[in-house]
Enzyme design. Structure first.
Site, PDB file in Angstrom:
ATOM      1  N   ARG A  19       0.684  -1.231  -0.049  1.00 12.61           N
ATOM      2  CA  ARG A  19       0.031  -0.150   0.063  1.00 12.61           C
ATOM      3  C   ARG A  19       0.886   1.302   0.201  1.00 12.61           C
ATOM      4  NH1 ARG A  19      -3.310  -2.742  -1.573  1.00 12.61           N
ATOM      5  NH2 ARG A  19      -5.279  -3.285  -0.887  1.00 12.61           N
TER       6      ARG A  19
ATOM      7  N   GLU B 102      -2.226   7.291  -5.321  1.00 10.83           N
ATOM      8  CA  GLU B 102      -2.637   6.666  -6.611  1.00 10.83           C
ATOM      9  C   GLU B 102      -4.121   6.663  -6.968  1.00 10.83           C
ATOM     10  OE1 GLU B 102      -3.310   2.043  -5.913  1.00 10.83           O
ATOM     11  OE2 GLU B 102      -1.535   2.654  -5.320  1.00 10.83           O
TER      12      GLU B 102
END
Length: 327
Positions: free
Chosen positions: A232, A261
Site C-alpha cells: 500500500r 494513486e
C-alpha cells in the site's frame, strides 16, 4: 442480489460475469465517491476495489439507500470506515488471499529489473546501442533482504528468495514458524532493516504502519539499499523517500503502489499534464521503477478474486457464516 460494481474495467466485467453465481450485476466505471454514491441507490450490495472511498458519510448514505452489504474484491480495507459499517449492521467482506504468488512474483520482477537494468537494456538495443556501460548489477545470492510483513504474500516472497540463495530477515508481530524453519530470521524493525541490501514491504496499511518508511527509518537503511513496495502506498512517506534518493541513502526504488494513486492509477493520462509533483519527481529518477498497481494482475488471481467475491456474497444471501468479514 442486485449489486452495484464500482471502478470496473473490461477485465473486471469479464471475470465477474464468468463466475457470477446468479446475481444481478450493474457495472460502473467510475469510482465510489461522494459524487457517485447515488448510483448505488436501489441496490442490495456494492462491490468495490482499492481506490473506492467508503468513509463514514458515504456509508451512512449507502445505508439510507438500502445497501445491506459491502464486498471488497481485494484484501486491503483501509479505504473503508469499518466501525461505521458495523454500527449500521452492514457487513464488510473481503478477499483475504488471492494468489499471493502473483504479488510476490511482481515484487521479484521489480527487484530484478532495477538491479539488472533490463528495462534500460531493452531501450538501448532498440536504438542500436549494445554497450554494457552503467548496466552492472549485483548477485542476489548471499545478499540480505529485509521482508516487512510475512502474511501470505510475504511468505510466498520469502520462498522465492530462498531459491535465489538470499539471506532473509523479517519483521512481523506474528512470526511464521514455517519461515523460521526455512531459515528466515525474525527481529525488531531496526534489526531487520540493519545492513539489508533490499527492503520489501508486504504489510497491511493501518494506523500503526502508516509512513512506516520515513526520514527516521530511512536512516537505518544501508547506504544505496533498494526499497520495494507492492503493498500500500501509505506505508511510505514519499517526500522522505525522494530526499533519500537525492542524497544516495536510497539506491533504488520500486513501487507498484503510491499514496496518492487513486487519482492516477488505472487511467490513461498520456495526453494530460500530471498535476502530482511528487510522482513526476519520482519518475524523473533513473533508479526508480513504478508500475500502476498491477502486482495482483494475473489470470489466476483474477479468477480467485471473482470466485471468492461470489462465495462471500452467497454466504450473506444464504445467512451462512461470513468467514471473510472484516471486524
Amino acid at each position: 442480489m442486485k449489486i452495484a460494481v464500482f471502478s470496473t474495467y473490461r477485465y473486471d466485467e469479464e471475470f465477474l460475469s464468468r463466475f457470477n453465481t446468479g446475481h444481478e450485476l450493474s457495472f460502473f466505471t467510475v469510482a465510489l465517491t461522494e459524487e457517485t454514491v447515488k448510483l448505488a441507490e436501489g441496490f442490495d450490495a456494492i462491490c468495490i476495489f482499492v481506490n473506492d472511498r467508503v468513509d463514514s458519510e458515504i456509508i451512512k448514505t449507502l445505508h439510507k439507500g438500502g445497501i445491506k452489504l459491502i464486498v471488497l474484491r481485494c484484501a486491503g480495507f483501509n479505504n473503508v470506515a469499518i466501525e461505521t459499517a458495523n454500527e449500521l449492521g452492514i457487513p464488510v467482506l473481503r478477499v483475504p488471499a488471492y494468489s499471493p504468488e502473483a504479488v510476490a512474483e511482481h515484487a521479484i520482477a521489480l527487484i530484478l529489473t532495477l538491479n539488472r537494468k533490463t528495462h534500460k537494456a531493452y531501450n538501448r538495443i532498440r536504438e542500436g546501442n549494445f554497450s554494457l556501460e552503467k548496466l552492472m548489477g549485483f548477485n542476489l545470492h548471499r545478499h540480505k533482504v529485509a521482508v516487512i510483513g510475512t502474511g501470505n504474500i510475504g511468505k510466498a516472497f520469502c520462498r522465492i528468495l530462498k531459491g535465489f540463495g538470499c539471506l532473509i530477515s523479517a519483521y512481523d508481530p506474528y512470526p511464521s514458524t514455517e519461515l523460521q524453519d526455512l531459515g528466515v530470521k525474525y527481529g525488531t524493525l531496526q534489526e531487520t532493516l540493519n545492513d539489508a541490501d533490499i527492503v520489501a514491504l508486504h504489510c497491511p496499511l493501518t494506523e500503526t504502519t502508516k509512513h512506516l518508511i520515513n526520514k527516521e527509518t530511512l536512516k537505518l537503511f544501508k547506504e544505496g539499499a533498494m526499497l520495494i513496495n507492492t503493498s500500500r502506498g501509505g506505508l511510505i512517506d514519499t517526500k522522505a523517500v525522494i530526499k533519500a534518493l537525492k542524497t544516495g541513502q536510497l539506491g533504488y526504488l520500486g513501487l507498484d503502489v503510491y499514496e496518492q494513486e487513486s487519482t492516477l492509477f488505472f487511467h490513461d493520462h498520456s495526453e494530460n499534464v500530471i498535476q502530482d509533483d511528487l510522482i513526476t519527481r519520482l519518475i524523473s529518477f533513473p533508479n526508480v521503477l513504478i508500475t500502476s498497481h498491477q502486482g495482483f494482475f494475473t489470470k489466476e488471481a483474477m479468477e480467485e478474486i471473482a470466485q471468492i467475491t461470489f462465495k462471500n456474497i452467497d454466504a450473506f444471501s444464504k445467512g451462512e457464516e461470513l468467514v471473510n468479514r472484516v471486524k
